[in-house]
Write an enzyme that holds these catalytic residues in place. Sequence first.
Site, PDB file in Angstrom:
ATOM      1  CD1 TRP A 157     -94.242  -0.248 -65.513  1.00  0.00           C
ATOM      2  CD2 TRP A 157     -92.608  -2.326 -66.306  1.00  0.00           C
ATOM      3  NE1 TRP A 157     -94.989  -1.585 -65.830  1.00  0.00           N
ATOM      4  CE2 TRP A 157     -94.104  -2.509 -66.346  1.00  0.00           C
ATOM      5  CE3 TRP A 157     -91.943  -3.108 -66.199  1.00  0.00           C
ATOM      6  CZ2 TRP A 157     -94.589  -3.764 -66.808  1.00  0.00           C
ATOM      7  CZ3 TRP A 157     -92.135  -4.429 -66.843  1.00  0.00           C
ATOM      8  CH2 TRP A 157     -93.604  -4.592 -67.175  1.00  0.00           C
ATOM      9  CE  LYS A 181     -96.307   9.028 -64.402  1.00  0.00           C
ATOM     10  NZ  LYS A 181     -95.709   7.662 -63.706  1.00  0.00           N
ATOM     11  N   PRO A 182     -91.231   9.182 -64.566  1.00  0.00           N
ATOM     12  CG  PRO A 182     -89.783   8.594 -62.891  1.00  0.00           C
ATOM     13  CD  PRO A 182     -90.620   9.889 -63.536  1.00  0.00           C
ATOM     14  CD  GLU A 254     -92.143   2.125 -78.364  1.00  0.00           C
ATOM     15  OE1 GLU A 254     -92.985   1.259 -78.465  1.00  0.00           O
ATOM     16  OE2 GLU A 254     -91.408   1.944 -77.394  1.00  0.00           O
ATOM     17  CB  CYS A 288     -92.944  -2.928 -76.775  1.00  0.00           C
ATOM     18  SG  CYS A 288     -91.607  -1.829 -77.007  1.00  0.00           S
ATOM     19  CD  GLU A 384     -96.979  -5.303 -75.309  1.00  0.00           C
ATOM     20  OE1 GLU A 384     -95.766  -5.283 -75.663  1.00  0.00           O
ATOM     21  OE2 GLU A 384     -97.905  -4.556 -74.865  1.00  0.00           O
TER      22      GLU A 384
END
Length: 484
Positions: A157, A181-182, A254, A288, A384
């Site tokens: 997203w 698939k988003p 990723e 990221c 993160e």
Amino acid sequence: MTGQTEAKKTFTNIIGGQPVPAADGSTMDVLDPTTGAVYATAPQSAAEDVDRAYAAASKAYETWRWATPSERQLGLLKFADHVEANAEELVAVEVQDTGKPSGLTMSEEIGPMVDQLRFFAGAARVLEGRSSGEYLRGHTSSIRREPVGVVGQVSPWNYPMMMAVWKLAPALAAGCSVVIKPSDTTPASTVWMVNALQEFYPPGVVNVVCGDRDTGAALTSHAAPALVSITGSTRAGIAVATAAAKNLTRSHLELGGKAPVVVFDDASIEAAVEGIATAGYFNGGQDCTAATRVIAQAGIYDDFVAALTAKAKETRTGAPDDEDVLYGSINNANQLNHIAGLVERAAQSADVTAGGTRIDGPGFYYPPTVVAGVHQDDEIVQTEVFGPVITVQKFADESEALRAANGTEYGLASSVWTTNIDTAARMSAQLDFGCVWINTHIPLVAEMPHGGFKKSGYGKDLSMYGFEDYTRIKHVMHYHGLGA
């Protein structure tokens, strides 16, 4: 004012070239993150929908796999032209899903996306392999590069339209068919692009199914794909790799990052602060590779913190149509709570010198934040944040800086700020990250690979390395008897 409420938008799956709802009619709400209000619905796809999409992709692949490199190239070139010509419409679609600034989305994302599409269009025609020849007397060997097959892809997203391009472009250039698939919070731009792609590719070559984590699990655990690819969190990547392993399906991961930004005493504080603040706060730090973990040498530490704090206080967040903001809203309420919680807990032992409290009002907004005086084992240093938060910790010498930089489970990106070329060379050789920037942070180009080590995953996006991930290698040996 008309007094009327704007009708909600309705997104659909696209399977076999046709827009379709979920088989059981289920839908999910899509929120505008600048207000927190529902503005659209999308299919809540289930296993049956994933089955249908993979069936369509498998059928299309029977023919599409034999497309020539020039045919694969042409589809991507036409799509790149389409994106470029309809950029304003696509940006508007993306902004409503993400809350990003409209101007920056246009200037910083559309151009690179078009360039990446054209790069992979060119790459389709220049795949390389060992030259054919006689490696055994009487036999000629050659290498075939073939598409890996049907692929399943899950996009995130934070950059919905750009990450869809990173996934779709190499797959289509290689001759694969796709089910993508988003994210459940940002389906709009992916649906827009897959719908547009139907004009340039045969039905079933590119399919999209919308849904939540359960949909993603059905997609990545399915027996049909030869490769599953995800951009997402480490937790999600482990789940995908585990599911794919049951079918010995290749996985391309990723995942998250916690980029160290090592600033030496000889660095220009002004240049470092400008570059790091931009790379840390752009897109609300929802990247990221974001420059959010600064490790500053003791000699400049205090001056650096003061300068970064001042920069944070002058950096603005706000509505998509505000031309003076660097970033917009946080994507969703859960992420906003995650960011706020990390900062609140860090404030018990560290110094929050800028920001640190969520912004009142509608939508999901968080201010540019600096947390100084953190230590290597602090939660906010090891976790993160994925938000507009930059931490700063102190180091004495190069060996301590290296230990701190590498002292995380992530290995995606890093940067070194110094005017000493020898220092830069030593650090770049020893930093355990897939990318090392010197005196800059975050620029990417289509020709160079993007991907990490350790729990940041494996496989590469962009570049010929990323393209090759969507191919398989076949050895063909022909006996002819000459020279035997």
